[in-house]
Design a protein around this motif. Structure first.
Motif, PDB file in Angstrom:
ATOM      1  N   MET A   1       0.830  -1.202   0.000  1.00 13.60           N
ATOM      2  CA  MET A   1       0.000   0.000   0.000  1.00 13.60           C
ATOM      3  C   MET A   1       0.867   1.256   0.000  1.00 13.60           C
ATOM      4  O   MET A   1       0.620   2.214  -0.736  1.00 13.60           O
ATOM      5  CB  MET A   1      -0.910   0.004   1.239  1.00 13.60           C
ATOM      6  N   VAL A   2       1.920   1.236   0.847  1.00 14.14           N
ATOM      7  CA  VAL A   2       2.802   2.402   0.912  1.00 14.14           C
ATOM      8  C   VAL A   2       3.565   2.569  -0.395  1.00 14.14           C
ATOM      9  O   VAL A   2       3.760   3.695  -0.880  1.00 14.14           O
ATOM     10  CB  VAL A   2       3.774   2.267   2.102  1.00 14.14           C
ATOM     11  N   LEU A   3       4.006   1.457  -0.976  1.00 10.86           N
ATOM     12  CA  LEU A   3       4.707   1.546  -2.257  1.00 10.86           C
ATOM     13  C   LEU A   3       3.794   2.112  -3.335  1.00 10.86           C
ATOM     14  O   LEU A   3       4.212   2.938  -4.152  1.00 10.86           O
ATOM     15  CB  LEU A   3       5.225   0.168  -2.665  1.00 10.86           C
ATOM     16  N   ALA A   4       2.530   1.690  -3.337  1.00 11.75           N
ATOM     17  CA  ALA A   4       1.569   2.245  -4.296  1.00 11.75           C
ATOM     18  C   ALA A   4       1.362   3.734  -4.053  1.00 11.75           C
ATOM     19  O   ALA A   4       1.261   4.524  -5.001  1.00 11.75           O
ATOM     20  CB  ALA A   4       0.237   1.498  -4.185  1.00 11.75           C
ATOM     21  N   LEU A   5       1.309   4.133  -2.775  1.00  9.77           N
ATOM     22  CA  LEU A   5       1.163   5.555  -2.447  1.00  9.77           C
ATOM     23  C   LEU A   5       2.356   6.356  -2.951  1.00  9.77           C
ATOM     24  O   LEU A   5       2.201   7.442  -3.531  1.00  9.77           O
ATOM     25  CB  LEU A   5       1.012   5.719  -0.938  1.00  9.77           C
ATOM     26  N   VAL A   6       3.558   5.832  -2.733  1.00 12.07           N
ATOM     27  CA  VAL A   6       4.762   6.541  -3.184  1.00 12.07           C
ATOM     28  C   VAL A   6       4.778   6.679  -4.701  1.00 12.07           C
ATOM     29  O   VAL A   6       5.119   7.740  -5.243  1.00 12.07           O
ATOM     30  CB  VAL A   6       6.016   5.799  -2.688  1.00 12.07           C
ATOM     31  N   LEU A   7       4.396   5.612  -5.405  1.00 10.19           N
ATOM     32  CA  LEU A   7       4.363   5.684  -6.872  1.00 10.19           C
ATOM     33  C   LEU A   7       3.290   6.656  -7.352  1.00 10.19           C
ATOM     34  O   LEU A   7       3.482   7.377  -8.338  1.00 10.19           O
ATOM     35  CB  LEU A   7       4.107   4.294  -7.454  1.00 10.19           C
ATOM     36  N   THR A   8       2.163   6.689  -6.647  1.00 14.89           N
ATOM     37  CA  THR A   8       1.105   7.636  -7.015  1.00 14.89           C
ATOM     38  C   THR A   8       1.574   9.069  -6.831  1.00 14.89           C
ATOM     39  O   THR A   8       1.320   9.945  -7.677  1.00 14.89           O
ATOM     40  CB  THR A   8      -0.152   7.382  -6.171  1.00 14.89           C
ATOM     41  N   ILE A   9       2.271   9.324  -5.720  1.00  8.87           N
ATOM     42  CA  ILE A   9       2.819  10.662  -5.475  1.00  8.87           C
ATOM     43  C   ILE A   9       3.862  11.013  -6.532  1.00  8.87           C
ATOM     44  O   ILE A   9       3.930  12.150  -7.008  1.00  8.87           O
ATOM     45  CB  ILE A   9       3.425  10.737  -4.063  1.00  8.87           C
ATOM     46  N   ALA A  10       4.663  10.018  -6.916  1.00  8.44           N
ATOM     47  CA  ALA A  10       5.744  10.283  -7.864  1.00  8.44           C
ATOM     48  C   ALA A  10       5.231  10.760  -9.212  1.00  8.44           C
ATOM     49  O   ALA A  10       5.852  11.606  -9.864  1.00  8.44           O
ATOM     50  CB  ALA A  10       6.598   9.032  -8.039  1.00  8.44           C
ATOM     51  N   VAL A  11       4.086  10.222  -9.649  1.00  4.21           N
ATOM     52  CA  VAL A  11       3.573  10.564 -10.984  1.00  4.21           C
ATOM     53  C   VAL A  11       2.402  11.531 -10.911  1.00  4.21           C
ATOM     54  O   VAL A  11       1.758  11.787 -11.937  1.00  4.21           O
ATOM     55  CB  VAL A  11       3.151   9.294 -11.755  1.00  4.21           C
ATOM     56  N   SER A  12       2.105  12.066  -9.720  1.00  7.32           N
ATOM     57  CA  SER A  12       0.994  13.021  -9.614  1.00  7.32           C
ATOM     58  C   SER A  12       1.167  14.247 -10.507  1.00  7.32           C
ATOM     59  O   SER A  12       0.161  14.804 -10.966  1.00  7.32           O
ATOM     60  CB  SER A  12       0.805  13.443  -8.159  1.00  7.32           C
ATOM     61  N   PRO A  13       2.411  14.716 -10.774  1.00  2.00           N
ATOM     62  CA  PRO A  13       2.520  15.832 -11.723  1.00  2.00           C
ATOM     63  C   PRO A  13       1.961  15.519 -13.101  1.00  2.00           C
ATOM     64  O   PRO A  13       1.498  16.428 -13.804  1.00  2.00           O
ATOM     65  CB  PRO A  13       4.034  16.094 -11.776  1.00  2.00           C
ATOM     66  N   PHE A 154       5.405  16.480   2.617  1.00  2.67           N
ATOM     67  CA  PHE A 154       5.755  15.061   2.498  1.00  2.67           C
ATOM     68  C   PHE A 154       5.730  14.607   1.040  1.00  2.67           C
ATOM     69  O   PHE A 154       6.649  13.929   0.563  1.00  2.67           O
ATOM     70  CB  PHE A 154       4.791  14.215   3.331  1.00  2.67           C
ATOM     71  N   ALA A 155       4.674  14.968   0.320  1.00  2.00           N
ATOM     72  CA  ALA A 155       4.576  14.580  -1.085  1.00  2.00           C
ATOM     73  C   ALA A 155       5.703  15.195  -1.911  1.00  2.00           C
ATOM     74  O   ALA A 155       6.311  14.529  -2.760  1.00  2.00           O
ATOM     75  CB  ALA A 155       3.214  14.993  -1.650  1.00  2.00           C
ATOM     76  N   SER A 156       6.010  16.458  -1.634  1.00  3.88           N
ATOM     77  CA  SER A 156       7.067  17.130  -2.382  1.00  3.88           C
ATOM     78  C   SER A 156       8.431  16.496  -2.110  1.00  3.88           C
ATOM     79  O   SER A 156       9.214  16.247  -3.044  1.00  3.88           O
ATOM     80  CB  SER A 156       7.089  18.616  -2.002  1.00  3.88           C
ATOM     81  N   LYS A 157       8.726  16.206  -0.844  1.00  3.63           N
ATOM     82  CA  LYS A 157      10.024  15.614  -0.505  1.00  3.63           C
ATOM     83  C   LYS A 157      10.138  14.177  -0.996  1.00  3.63           C
ATOM     84  O   LYS A 157      11.236  13.726  -1.329  1.00  3.63           O
ATOM     85  CB  LYS A 157      10.246  15.685   1.007  1.00  3.63           C
ATOM     86  N   THR A 158       9.022  13.463  -1.042  1.00  6.26           N
ATOM     87  CA  THR A 158       9.049  12.107  -1.587  1.00  6.26           C
ATOM     88  C   THR A 158       9.426  12.128  -3.062  1.00  6.26           C
ATOM     89  O   THR A 158      10.233  11.316  -3.529  1.00  6.26           O
ATOM     90  CB  THR A 158       7.682  11.430  -1.395  1.00  6.26           C
ATOM     91  N   LEU A 275      11.162  -4.777   1.846  1.00  2.09           N
ATOM     92  CA  LEU A 275      10.357  -3.670   1.324  1.00  2.09           C
ATOM     93  C   LEU A 275      10.458  -2.457   2.244  1.00  2.09           C
ATOM     94  O   LEU A 275      10.410  -1.317   1.794  1.00  2.09           O
ATOM     95  CB  LEU A 275       8.904  -4.103   1.172  1.00  2.09           C
ATOM     96  N   GLY A 276      10.595  -2.707   3.549  1.00  6.32           N
ATOM     97  CA  GLY A 276      10.786  -1.608   4.482  1.00  6.32           C
ATOM     98  C   GLY A 276      12.082  -0.872   4.252  1.00  6.32           C
ATOM     99  O   GLY A 276      12.150   0.356   4.377  1.00  6.32           O
ATOM    100  N   ALA A 277      13.142  -1.611   3.893  1.00  8.30           N
ATOM    101  CA  ALA A 277      14.410  -0.962   3.562  1.00  8.30           C
ATOM    102  C   ALA A 277      14.275  -0.109   2.311  1.00  8.30           C
ATOM    103  O   ALA A 277      14.840   0.979   2.221  1.00  8.30           O
ATOM    104  CB  ALA A 277      15.506  -2.015   3.374  1.00  8.30           C
ATOM    105  N   LEU A 278      13.501  -0.599   1.349  1.00 11.95           N
ATOM    106  CA  LEU A 278      13.304   0.151   0.113  1.00 11.95           C
ATOM    107  C   LEU A 278      12.512   1.431   0.354  1.00 11.95           C
ATOM    108  O   LEU A 278      12.781   2.466  -0.261  1.00 11.95           O
ATOM    109  CB  LEU A 278      12.579  -0.732  -0.909  1.00 11.95           C
ATOM    110  N   LEU A 279      11.543   1.371   1.286  1.00 13.47           N
ATOM    111  CA  LEU A 279      10.659   2.508   1.533  1.00 13.47           C
ATOM    112  C   LEU A 279      11.003   3.246   2.819  1.00 13.47           C
ATOM    113  O   LEU A 279      10.172   4.006   3.340  1.00 13.47           O
ATOM    114  CB  LEU A 279       9.201   2.024   1.609  1.00 13.47           C
ATOM    115  N   ALA A 280      12.213   3.043   3.342  1.00 10.54           N
ATOM    116  CA  ALA A 280      12.569   3.626   4.640  1.00 10.54           C
ATOM    117  C   ALA A 280      12.457   5.145   4.638  1.00 10.54           C
ATOM    118  O   ALA A 280      11.880   5.736   5.567  1.00 10.54           O
ATOM    119  CB  ALA A 280      13.992   3.194   5.020  1.00 10.54           C
TER     120      ALA A 280
END
Length: 312
Positions: A1-13, A154-158, A275-280
């Motif tokens: 879920m967190v990985l999906a959130l990060v990817l969603t934030i990444a392509v939100s522009p 948070f979204a901007s820094k991610t 996965l936690g290391a990847l999304l730390a």
């Protein structure tokens, strides 16, 4: 879920750009998902192609080359009077097990990429809900400005974290591919992809794991000299780029101290595993946004995490 959130934030522009161009809300969501899905397909295709190309390479018999290297090691040990110790060490080595370990390492990393396909439905849901969330955040800004500002930061820094890690990962991967190409190590593009993936994990042992497969192939194809040259090339590239240049840009981009970054890796790897290391870093930024940045009274706690003295 967190990985999906990060990817969603990444392509939100991409969604925001499509919205400004007049695309309907559902169209922007579909465009974002297609962008991520295309990225996953491309990486998944690269992984599958790498495995297909690696098949003939792994099927090649390196037993004769390993035997020759073992004989040279035994001769050198006999000349220096340490033959029993070297013979015992060589007897414990099995070239088939070494190649199996290297292939298993690559297959494990490729399996992570392939598993991204399982998130397509969740990514679609988040993309379709993104316009609603944006309107809710805009409406809540008047009543909860600190929380909305913290989540926006948070979204901007991610996105900054992903951008900086990708840029330096591409630099390291390109340099690794060039070095392996000139050293005539098989499958340089595959090892460059592995170096790019491990660059997202801020752990030197994980990044060092990207060195194992090409180093073993260099040993079996170019002897000890090839092994030494690959190890030296990787060390120079990783030390210069990842240890001196990247941390400065990454720390400025996400606003975390070196200690906070290291502790976040330990904690999230213990909680969620690999996965936690990847999304730390994104997870730490999310916790900071919810528990620290959203509370004006916690500004000095935020200063300990970011290293930035708050303004009065």
């Amino acid at each position: 879920m967190v990985l999906a959130l990060v990817l969603t934030i990444a392509v939100s522009p991409i969604r925001a750009w499509l919205t400004r161009k007049g695309a309907p809300a559902w169209g922007g969501g579909r465009g974002s998902v297609h962008g991520r899905h295309g990225l996953s397909v491309r990486h998944g295709g690269d992984a599958d192609g790498g495995r297909r190309r690696a098949g003939p390479c792994w099927s090649r018999s390196y037993t004769d080359e390993f035997g020759r290297l073992a004989a040279q090691a035994q001769l050198w040990a006999a000349e220096h009077g340490i033959s029993p110790q070297v013979n015992k060490a060589l007897q414990s080595l099995n070239p088939a097990q070494i190649l199996e370990f290297a292939q298993g390492l690559v297959s494990g990393v490729m399996g992570v990429l392939t598993s991204l396909f399982l998130m397509v439905v969740l990514l679609l849901a988040m993309s379709l809900d993104a316009p609603i969330i944006s309107r809710v955040m805009a409406a809540a800004a008047a009543e909860r400005p600190a929380m909305v500002g913290a989540l926006t930061t948070f979204a901007s820094k991610t996105r900054r974290y992903i951008l900086v890690s990708t840029i330096f990962g591409l630099i390291c991967a390109a340099l690794d591919v060039v070095a392996l190409y000139f050293l005539e190590v098989p499958l340089p593009l595959l090892w460059g992809l592995l170096a790019l993936i491990t660059n997202y994990i801020p752990e030197h042992r994980v990044r060092g794991g990207a060195l194992v497969p090409p180093a073993l192939l260099a040993l079996l194809t170019g002897g000890v000299r090839g092994l030494v040259l690959v190890v030296v090339a990787y060390i120079v590239i990783n030390v210069v780029v990842q240890s001196f240049i990247q941390p400065k840009f990454l720390g400025d981009a996400v606003g975390l101290t070196t200690t906070a970054t290291f502790l976040s890796l330990i904690i999230w790897a213990w909680v969620l595993g690999a996965l936690g290391a990847l999304l730390a870093i994104p997870l730490t930024l999310l916790v900071r946004a919810v528990l620290i940045d959203s509370d004006p009274a916690a500004k000095w706690t935020g200063a300990l995490v970011s290293g930035e003295i708050p303004r009065k």
